[in-house]
Design an enzyme around this catalytic site. Structure first.
Site, mmCIF file in Angstrom:
data_model
loop_
_atom_site.group_PDB
_atom_site.id
_atom_site.type_symbol
_atom_site.label_atom_id
_atom_site.label_comp_id
_atom_site.label_asym_id
_atom_site.label_seq_id
_atom_site.Cartn_x
_atom_site.Cartn_y
_atom_site.Cartn_z
ATOM 1 N N ASP A 102 0.837 -1.202 0.000
ATOM 2 C CA ASP A 102 0.000 0.000 0.000
ATOM 3 C C ASP A 102 0.870 1.250 0.000
ATOM 4 O OD1 ASP A 102 0.787 0.210 2.606
ATOM 5 O OD2 ASP A 102 -1.159 -0.211 3.477
ATOM 6 N N ASN A 110 -4.232 12.855 -0.292
ATOM 7 C CA ASN A 110 -5.592 13.342 -0.564
ATOM 8 C C ASN A 110 -5.880 14.643 0.175
ATOM 9 O OD1 ASN A 110 -6.588 11.417 -2.379
ATOM 10 N ND2 ASN A 110 -7.104 9.989 -0.751
ATOM 11 N N HIS A 115 -8.515 14.917 -3.881
ATOM 12 C CA HIS A 115 -8.808 13.550 -4.311
ATOM 13 C C HIS A 115 -8.510 13.317 -5.788
ATOM 14 C CE1 HIS A 115 -10.518 11.878 -0.624
ATOM 15 N NE2 HIS A 115 -10.944 13.105 -0.381
ATOM 16 N N ASP A 119 -6.294 10.325 -7.110
ATOM 17 C CA ASP A 119 -6.653 9.359 -8.166
ATOM 18 C C ASP A 119 -5.538 9.250 -9.208
ATOM 19 O OD1 ASP A 119 -9.039 8.845 -6.930
ATOM 20 O OD2 ASP A 119 -10.273 9.985 -8.343
ATOM 21 N N GLU A 145 -5.850 2.429 -1.228
ATOM 22 C CA GLU A 145 -4.486 2.459 -1.767
ATOM 23 C C GLU A 145 -3.783 1.117 -1.627
ATOM 24 O OE1 GLU A 145 -3.906 3.536 2.599
ATOM 25 O OE2 GLU A 145 -5.490 3.523 1.090
#
Length: 200
Positions: A102, A110, A115, A119, A145
């Site tokens: 992760d 974020n 956000h 992404d 993630e």
């Protein structure tokens, strides 16, 4: 009169039988996709057109169902498989290694950049992972993630080499936030590390 009656029965049979066969075929194809297509007499134009329209409709909806099923197993953002398709993917594998990782401090990405940039980071990582892996390797986004790579017919040494390569590339490449992203990784191998996937 008897001759006319017999001729009428014969003609009726010639007309009705293909229609009945088409109806039976329509019923059977809803239960079994592998039902062989029956033949229609060459002279029966209307029924041939009806059969053609029915086959086109069946093919159209079968393709739609296949597309929907495929989309339900794919994460739309990264193009990786999602958690839903995981169990089906490992079912037939006898020997494989996994890399689970992760993104470090992804929440702060974020919070600090928004956000949309978050992404873009996920897409960036997915592209990099896809470049480093083989066509036979299975890449998953498990949620948020968290990512998983399944390496069929691969020992733990090769999995470690790949994990190190991905980690080092991420650590030295500028990401969408303008600096490198780091990840935390774990590796394992079935059946050497664990006897069951959930344990692994």
């Amino acid at each position: 009169m008897i001759f006319v009656f017999i001729l009428s029965l014969y003609m009726l049979n010639k007309i009705v039988n293909p229609i009945r066969n088409l109806a039976v075929y329509a019923q059977e194809i809803t239960e079994d996709k592998s039902v062989p297509v029956f033949k229609i007499p060459e002279w029966y134009f209307e029924l041939k057109e009806l059969k053609q329209a029915m086959l086109l409709s069946v093919r159209f909806y079968q393709n739609k169902l296949t597309d929907v099923e495929s989309e339900s197993n794919i994460d739309p953002l990264t193009g990786f498989y999602n958690r839903r398709s995981l169990e089906k993917s490992i079912h037939d594998l006898d020997f494989y290694s996994v890399i689970l990782f992760d993104i470090d401090r992804f929440k702060s990405v974020n919070d600090q950049y928004g956000h949309q940039i978050g992404d873009e980071v996920l897409i960036y990582i997915a592209k990099l992972v896809r470049k480093e892996t083989r066509d036979s390797d299975l890449c998953f986004r498990l949620g948020g993630e968290e990512f998983l790579i399944i390496l069929p017919e691969t020992d733990i040494g090769a999995a470690k080499s790949l994990a190190d390569r991905i980690r080092k590339t991420l650590k030295t490449t500028v990401s969408p936030i303008g600096k490198p992203i780091t990840v935390s990784m774990g590796i394992g191998s079935y059946p050497n590390t664990a006897n069951h996937f959930s344990e692994l």
